[in-house]
Design an enzyme around this catalytic site. Structure first.
Site, PDB file in Angstrom:
ATOM      1  NE  ARG A   6       0.528   1.372   3.250  1.00  0.00           N
ATOM      2  CZ  ARG A   6       1.218   2.128   3.627  1.00  0.00           C
ATOM      3  NH1 ARG A   6       2.523   2.197   3.536  1.00  0.00           N
ATOM      4  NH2 ARG A   6       0.848   3.573   3.705  1.00  0.00           N
ATOM      5  NE  ARG A  51      -6.200   0.795  -1.637  1.00  0.00           N
ATOM      6  CZ  ARG A  51      -5.533   1.341  -0.397  1.00  0.00           C
ATOM      7  NH1 ARG A  51      -4.354   1.133  -0.319  1.00  0.00           N
ATOM      8  NH2 ARG A  51      -6.255   2.137   0.387  1.00  0.00           N
ATOM      9  CD  GLN A  68      -2.993   2.844   6.888  1.00  0.00           C
ATOM     10  OE1 GLN A  68      -3.595   2.971   7.723  1.00  0.00           O
ATOM     11  NE2 GLN A  68      -3.780   2.916   5.778  1.00  0.00           N
ATOM     12  CG  ASP A  72      -2.848   8.046  -1.229  1.00  0.00           C
ATOM     13  OD1 ASP A  72      -2.815   8.690  -0.108  1.00  0.00           O
ATOM     14  OD2 ASP A  72      -2.787   6.944  -1.608  1.00  0.00           O
ATOM     15  CG  ASN A  81      -2.158  11.817   2.595  1.00  0.00           C
ATOM     16  OD1 ASN A  81      -1.633  10.718   2.038  1.00  0.00           O
ATOM     17  ND2 ASN A  81      -1.780  11.818   4.001  1.00  0.00           N
ATOM     18  CE  LYS A  82      -4.818   5.792   4.497  1.00  0.00           C
ATOM     19  NZ  LYS A  82      -5.967   5.102   3.778  1.00  0.00           N
TER      20      LYS A  82
HETATM   21  O1  MRU Z   1      -4.441   3.141   2.285  1.00  0.00           O
HETATM   22  P1  MRU Z   1      -2.946   3.538   2.379  1.00  0.00           P
HETATM   23  O2  MRU Z   1      -2.091   2.796   3.428  1.00  0.00           O
HETATM   24  O3  MRU Z   1      -2.533   3.135   0.743  1.00  0.00           O
HETATM   25  O4  MRU Z   1      -2.783   4.931   2.066  1.00  0.00           O
HETATM   26  C1  MRU Z   1      -1.489   5.474   2.074  1.00  0.00           C
HETATM   27  C2  MRU Z   1      -1.488   7.360   2.335  1.00  0.00           C
HETATM   28  O5  MRU Z   1      -2.383   7.866   2.353  1.00  0.00           O
HETATM   29  C3  MRU Z   1      -0.041   7.597   2.091  1.00  0.00           C
HETATM   30  O6  MRU Z   1       0.055   8.794   2.755  1.00  0.00           O
HETATM   31  C4  MRU Z   1       0.410   8.119   0.774  1.00  0.00           C
HETATM   32  O7  MRU Z   1      -0.405   6.848  -0.192  1.00  0.00           O
HETATM   33  C5  MRU Z   1       1.438   8.532   0.535  1.00  0.00           C
HETATM   34  S1  MRU Z   1       2.817   7.246   0.414  1.00  0.00           S
HETATM   35  C6  MRU Z   1       4.130   7.934   0.068  1.00  0.00           C
END
Ligand code: MRU
Length: 329
Positions: free
Chosen positions: A46, A80, A180, A221, A231-232
């Site tokens: 991920r 995704r 995470q 993202d 982002n997350k």
């Molecule tokens: O759901 P995930 O764990 O794939 O989400 C990841 C994030 O939101 C990260 O902050 C983002 O991908 C940047 S990673 C360099």
């Protein structure tokens, strides 16, 4: 030792199974595009750049099997929806296929992996200039080596600052619901002896109000053409809190995360994940049967809450449409 998130061994893709961290280090072998798509969907791998790298190898694996590739492209594109690096990597593999044929795809995937590492190091150098000696840095989710080909984006900036001799410390938000921050960011930092303090997400405002945070840095993202950033989930909340407390809010993301086809953040597709991530964790359940659940995995931070965006070309302060266009040229 540097963590290897993805490795290419004897023409197989091995993925560090991030579902098992921090308890166990195990690699999952992928032999075909279907395995890679499943691994992306299941969160074995991920983080936006790592998803892109994995997808590229998914195509390479299928090419090595001598299969026709259209179905593999479709399968991987459906794994995704939010991280644009996935679509960027597939597009790049498609172009390599059209220009040089299926025989070129293994080398192309390896190039994507190597380039991502180099880009993260460049980003780290640019971003480290924003970090003062002694900085107490809050981060969210995992934008580290585990989310990329290595070094990381937001954590890459922190690593580069540390490598320059700056005494930095990290406040890792646990990042509900998938944890995470607790499982991955804290693990990366502890392994490297970078001082890290774990908090639950709802403690961020309190720590800021007590002046225990100097800046916030996160990954992305997808960056829209006007500088809005997906982002997350929880990132937007942090940006609002940072503004309220007069703290710099930085985003580190490679140009492969920029989506110039999307005018602003409202157009970014936001993944909605299963209810079980909110109602419990690893077999434990803490919510009543029948409760309604929402689980958007990402949110959008408007560009005017972002102090600066760090990418491999440098630092863009006050990101807006003109600045993003200049960077993406
Ligand atoms: O759901 P995930 O764990 O794939 O989400 C990841 C994030 O939101 C990260 O902050 C983002 O991908 C940047 S990673 C360099």
């Amino acid at each position: 030792m540097a963590v290897e998130t993805l490795r290419w061994r004897e023409r197989r893709l091995e993925l560090l199974d991030q579902r098992l961290l921090p308890e166990r280090i195990e690699y999952l072998e992928c032999r075909r595009a279907l395995d890679v798509a499943q691994a992306i969907r299941d969160m074995v791998v991920r983080g936006a750049p790592a998803i892109g790298c994995a997808a590229a190898f998914g195509i390479a694996l299928e090419a090595l099997r001598g299969e026709t590739l259209d179905a593999a492209f479709d399968l991987l594109a459906e794994s995704r929806p939010t991280a644009v690096n996935l679509f960027w990597a597939l597009e790049r593999m498609r172009k390599a296929l059209d220009a040089r044929g299926a025989g070129a795809l293994e080398a192309e995937a390896l190039d994507i992996l190597r380039e991502d590492l180099a880009i993260n190091r460049a980003m780290g150098q640019h971003g480290a200039a924003l970090i003062k000696d002694g900085a107490r840095i809050m981060t969210h989710c995992n934008a580290g080596a585990l989310a990329t080909a290595g070094h990381g984006t937001a954590l890459g900036v922190i690593r580069s600052a540390r490598d320059q001799g700056k005494r930095v410390s990290v406040i890792a938000n646990e990042t509900r619901p998938y944890l995470q921050g607790a499982r991955l960011t804290a693990w990366e930092m502890v392994r490297e002896k970078i001082p890290v303090t774990l908090i639950t997400d709802n403690m961020a405002g309190h720590l800021m109000s007590r002046r225990e945070v100097d800046l916030v840095i996160v990954g992305a993202d997808r960056v829209a053409a006007n500088g809005d950033v997906a982002n997350k989930i929880g990132t937007f909340t942090l940006a609002v809190l940072a503004q309220r407390h007069g703290l710099p809010f930085y985003v580190a993301a490679p140009l492969s995360t920029f989506d110039m086809s999307i005018a602003d953040g409202s157009e970014i597709p936001i993944e909605e994940r299963g209810a079980d991530e909110v109602t419990g964790y690893r077999g434990m359940n803490w919510a009543p049967q029948g409760v309604l659940v929402r689980n958007p995995a990402f949110d959008v931070t408007p560009h005017d809450l972002i102090t600066a965006l760090v990418c491999e070309k440098g630092v863009l302060r006050d990101p807006d449409r003109e600045g993003i266009a200049r960077l993406a040229r």
